[in-house]
Design an enzyme around this catalytic site. Structure first.
Site, PDB file in Angstrom:
ATOM      1  N   PRO A  45       1.294  -1.025  -0.012  1.00  0.00           N
ATOM      2  CA  PRO A  45      -0.015   0.317   0.187  1.00  0.00           C
ATOM      3  C   PRO A  45       0.741   1.224  -0.179  1.00  0.00           C
ATOM      4  CG  PRO A  45      -1.219  -1.916   1.643  1.00  0.00           C
ATOM      5  CD  PRO A  45       0.183  -2.088   1.353  1.00  0.00           C
ATOM      6  N   TYR A 128     -16.261 -14.320 -13.569  1.00  0.00           N
ATOM      7  CA  TYR A 128     -16.606 -13.133 -14.199  1.00  0.00           C
ATOM      8  C   TYR A 128     -17.369 -11.993 -14.089  1.00  0.00           C
ATOM      9  CZ  TYR A 128     -15.456  -8.916 -17.267  1.00  0.00           C
ATOM     10  OH  TYR A 128     -15.074  -7.424 -17.812  1.00  0.00           O
TER      11      TYR A 128
END
Length: 289
Positions: A45, A128
């Site tokens: 991060p 998906y």
């Protein structure tokens, strides 16, 4: 900043930004010149915060995503990457507009002859669509909390440079390399929209003043039978090939019918597709290998 700049959609968006003289930074999961490397799902991060804080973007376009792979791959690309980017933008570029490239697969499908609007209830049918919906829901939650965020639900993208994961990309690849074209079920109707029109829609959203609707469809408003699209490519090629479709794969491809209602994006931005299906297919076939 365009994340996923090395992909089919991301690269076209970056090319349009460059053509219009708009300053941008492109970032790609793989090393792809001239873009910086940035794997949203895997990077620390702090590294992402550094990128966002250094460039202080006014618009973030998230074109990162995976259409194929095992469930873990789809979750990493379509959910975890979105969460990581949203968190960094919130903390280091809270003023920026966040544009998420979603998918019509989030809707599933509709009754034959109908159009899917932004108010249609999402009912994705496979991994998906489910993971893309999860990523979009993260963006919409941020929008409800006050972020300037928009989800573009993009229908079936075609055009020059389409990858093998798309119907047209796969058919073109096989037509150029062999005489037997093997695809999934062609008895599905899809709203095929050219990648160049999609890039124009993304740019219109990026540059628009004021608050936008949280979800906007990007399509043509006209469904076409996949078999007819494959047939047009066959005619363009002039190749002595045979197209074989596998009806057992129909479930994997999703619902039999998808067609976009594009009223909202037309009213909000004045956007409409300019490139006809026939032109898109011709340009796709003419694209150098």
């Amino acid at each position: 900043m365009v994340f996923g700049a090395g992909g089919f959609l991301g690269a076209r968006i970056c090319a349009l930004l460059a053509d219009r003289g708009i300053e941008y930074r492109g970032l790609s999961r793989t090393r792809s010149e001239p873009y910086r490397r940035c794997d949203l799902a895997a990077m620390h991060p702090y590294a992402l915060d550094t990128q966002i804080g250094m460039y202080k973007p006014t618009v973030i376009v998230n074109a990162v995503g995976a259409t194929l792979g095992d469930p873990a791959d789809l979750v990493r690309a379509n959910v975890i990457a979105v969460e990581a980017l949203l968190g960094s933008v919130r903390d280091h570029a809270g003023h920026a507009r966040f544009v998420q490239l979603g998918s019509a697969a989030e809707y599933g499908g509709g009754p034959h002859g109908t159009s899917l609007s932004e108010e249609s209830a999402p009912r994705p049918l496979g991994p998906y669509g489910i993971t893309k919906l999860a990523g979009s829901e993260l963006v919409l939650r941020a929008q409800r909390a006050g972020a300037d965020a928009v989800v573009l639900r993009i229908f079936d993208v075609i055009g020059p440079g389409a990858p093998d994961s798309t119907l047209t990309g796969r058919v073109i690849r096989d037509l150029r390399s062999r005489q037997l074209i093997e695809v999934g079920s062609l008895d599905v109707w899809r709203d095929f929209v050219d990648v160049r029109d999609v890039a124009e829609a993304v740019l219109a959203v990026a540059l628009a003043d004021g608050k936008l609707p949280p979800v906007l469809n990007v399509g043509t408003g006209r469904a076409t039978l996949a078999r007819d699209v494959a047939g047009q490519l066959f005619e363009l090629s002039g190749q002595p090939a045979t197209i074989v479709d596998d009806t057992a794969q129909e479930t994997a491809l999703g619902a039999p019918w998808q067609q976009a209602d594009t009223t909202l994006i037309g009213n909000a931005l004045g956007w409409s597709p300019k490139i006809a299906l026939e032109q898109s297919l011709a340009d796709s076939w003419a694209e150098p290998v």
